[in-house]
Design a protein around this motif. Structure first.
Motif, short mmCIF file in Angstrom:
data_model
loop_
_atom_site.label_atom_id
_atom_site.label_comp_id
_atom_site.label_asym_id
_atom_site.label_seq_id
_atom_site.Cartn_x
_atom_site.Cartn_y
_atom_site.Cartn_z
N UNK A 115 27.87 45.81 32.58
CA UNK A 115 27.29 44.19 32.47
C UNK A 115 28.62 43.40 31.68
N UNK A 116 29.09 44.18 30.52
CA UNK A 116 29.85 43.28 29.93
C UNK A 116 31.07 42.78 30.66
N UNK A 117 31.71 43.74 31.50
CA UNK A 117 32.72 43.38 32.22
C UNK A 117 32.40 42.51 33.28
N UNK A 123 32.79 34.71 33.04
CA UNK A 123 33.24 33.59 32.33
C UNK A 123 34.68 33.27 32.73
N UNK A 124 35.42 34.21 33.11
CA UNK A 124 36.64 33.83 33.55
C UNK A 124 36.85 32.58 34.64
N UNK A 125 35.94 33.15 35.73
CA UNK A 125 35.90 32.16 36.80
C UNK A 125 35.51 31.02 36.67
N UNK A 167 29.40 40.94 44.94
CA UNK A 167 29.42 41.87 46.06
C UNK A 167 30.32 43.01 45.69
N UNK A 168 31.40 42.50 45.53
CA UNK A 168 32.65 43.66 45.47
C UNK A 168 32.27 44.23 44.25
N UNK A 169 31.80 44.13 43.06
CA UNK A 169 31.43 44.84 42.07
C UNK A 169 30.28 45.79 42.49
N UNK A 170 29.20 45.32 42.96
CA UNK A 170 28.15 46.33 43.33
C UNK A 170 28.56 47.46 44.25
N UNK A 171 29.38 46.75 45.13
CA UNK A 171 29.89 48.16 46.07
C UNK A 171 30.78 48.96 45.42
N UNK A 172 31.58 48.65 44.47
CA UNK A 172 32.37 49.65 43.68
C UNK A 172 31.39 50.33 43.02
N UNK A 173 30.56 49.96 42.21
CA UNK A 173 29.56 50.52 41.49
C UNK A 173 28.66 51.39 42.31
N UNK A 174 28.36 51.14 43.21
CA UNK A 174 27.60 52.17 44.18
C UNK A 174 28.50 53.45 44.61
N UNK A 175 29.60 52.89 44.87
CA UNK A 175 30.63 54.00 45.45
C UNK A 175 31.03 55.20 44.29
N UNK A 186 37.03 50.85 34.56
CA UNK A 186 35.81 49.95 34.90
C UNK A 186 36.23 48.39 34.59
N UNK A 187 36.87 48.13 33.22
CA UNK A 187 37.02 46.55 33.08
C UNK A 187 38.09 46.19 33.79
#
Length: 349
Positions: A115-117, A123-125, A167-175, A186-187
């Motif tokens: 969650x922090x990453x 925040x960056x975006x 969407x990309x982060x959830x897909x990466x996390x699921x995989x 992860x960061x």
């Protein structure tokens, strides 16, 4: 497979998980002090449905709170709703004693969602796509009215990239959530969209990039290599707006710029000098009339014109007419031949 008594077995559970009547049990430590999954998405949707009718009423009655409601109902969801969707997609029950996150009947998640990453990427975006360009345009023009369309586009660009990133982060996390353990990896995986995409959007908001875009729209040559003191100011509404550009360059580069600008080809410029100046109106009609009879041009100063843009002309200068496509009124290119500074003005309505 049947039980010994002939009955059908129910679905098999993880051997670590034991159901507790009336509650949940942590599969790691057996505690029943378990926090339920976060319901942020349902709360977010309910809040948006409640604000929507108020937004319509405020717009209909032209209420002064329209701007605030627009921010709450349109801008905030661009960033809070994606986070709520992310919580719904990867949310887990959490043991209050050992911190284990799990879903009933499944193996405990060994790697918690970063969650922090994720928050750092958002925040960056927001900073690089929305806040940064707005502040840069404001600071570059000393707090004048901002370019409304550009500001709005920046906010929605940031919102779109937040959605795409999640969407990309959830897909990466699921995989990779059960195999990848390095926090640094992860960061990197989670914040590269904010760094790469955010920096790309921010770069096109810099004065030099905005100047090049303005020159391209006006069918003028690119900025000379020796260009310095680049200043750009734009304001717009859905139906009107003005664009101003200023840069200084070497005399030879100024002449090359004029010579290579397609929009200026075949034009004979209008000349100004000490004998034919451009002067602000004095408020005295008789005096202004005398100036016009003497061959001078007069103008009414307007607050929408930035302070650094040359309006008063008392020395040698040339003015060319330019009217790009989709611009309803002609603008001009003004060359100060004393200081070798080029001023460009475009207007649409």
């Amino acid at each position: 497979m049947d039980n010994e008594d002939g009955g059908a077995r129910g679905p098999e559970r993880s051997p670590e998980f034991v159901a507790v009547p009336g509650g949940l049990q942590c599969p790691q430590c057996g505690s029943t002090r378990v926090r339920s999954r976060n319901r942020a998405l349902s709360r977010n949707v309910v809040a948006l449905l409640a604000v929507g009718p108020l937004l319509v009423l405020a717009f209909a009655f032209e209420s002064c709170i329209f701007g605030l409601l627009w921010f709450v109902a349109v801008v905030l969801p661009a960033f809070t709703l994606p986070v709520s969707v992310c919580v719904a997609a990867v949310g887990r029950h959490r043991c209050r004693d050992c911190g284990c996150r799990f879903l009933p009947g499944r193996e405990a998640e060994r790697v918690p969602f970063p969650w922090c990453s994720c928050g750092l990427n958002i925040a960056l975006l927001v900073v690089l796509c929305a806040i940064g360009p707005i502040v840069m345009r404001w600071w570059d023009n000393w707090g004048r009215a901002s370019h409304t369309m550009a500001d709005t586009n920046g906010i929605f660009t940031a919102g779109f990239l937040v959605w795409a990133s999640l969407v990309y982060q959830i897909a990466i996390y699921k995989g990779l959530g059960r195999r990848l353990r390095s926090r640094f990896v992860w960061l990197v995986l989670f914040i590269w969209p904010g760094i790469v995409l955010g920096s790309s959007v921010f770069s096109i908001s810099t004065p030099s990039a905005r100047a090049e875009a303005l020159l391209s729209r006006a069918r003028l040559a690119p900025l000379p290599a020796s260009a310095t003191g680049i200043r750009v100011y734009e304001w717009s509404s859905p139906f009107s707006g003005e664009e101003f550009l200023r840069f200084a360059a070497e005399p030879n580069d100024v002449e090359k710029f004029l010579r290579e600008s397609p929009a200026l080809q075949g034009q004979e410029p209008e000349h100004f000098s000490a004998e034919r100046m451009r002067l602000p109106t004095s408020g005295n009609p008789e005096k202004d009339w005398e100036s016009q009879v003497a061959g001078h041009e007069t103008y009414v100063p307007r607050p929408t014109i930035p302070d650094w843009y040359k309006q008063k002309i008392t020395g040698p200068a040339r003015r060319y007419i330019v009217q790009p496509e989709r611009y309803q009124y002609p603008g001009h290119v003004l060359v100060d031949d004393e200081e070798h500074v080029v001023y460009i003005y475009l207007i649409f309505s």
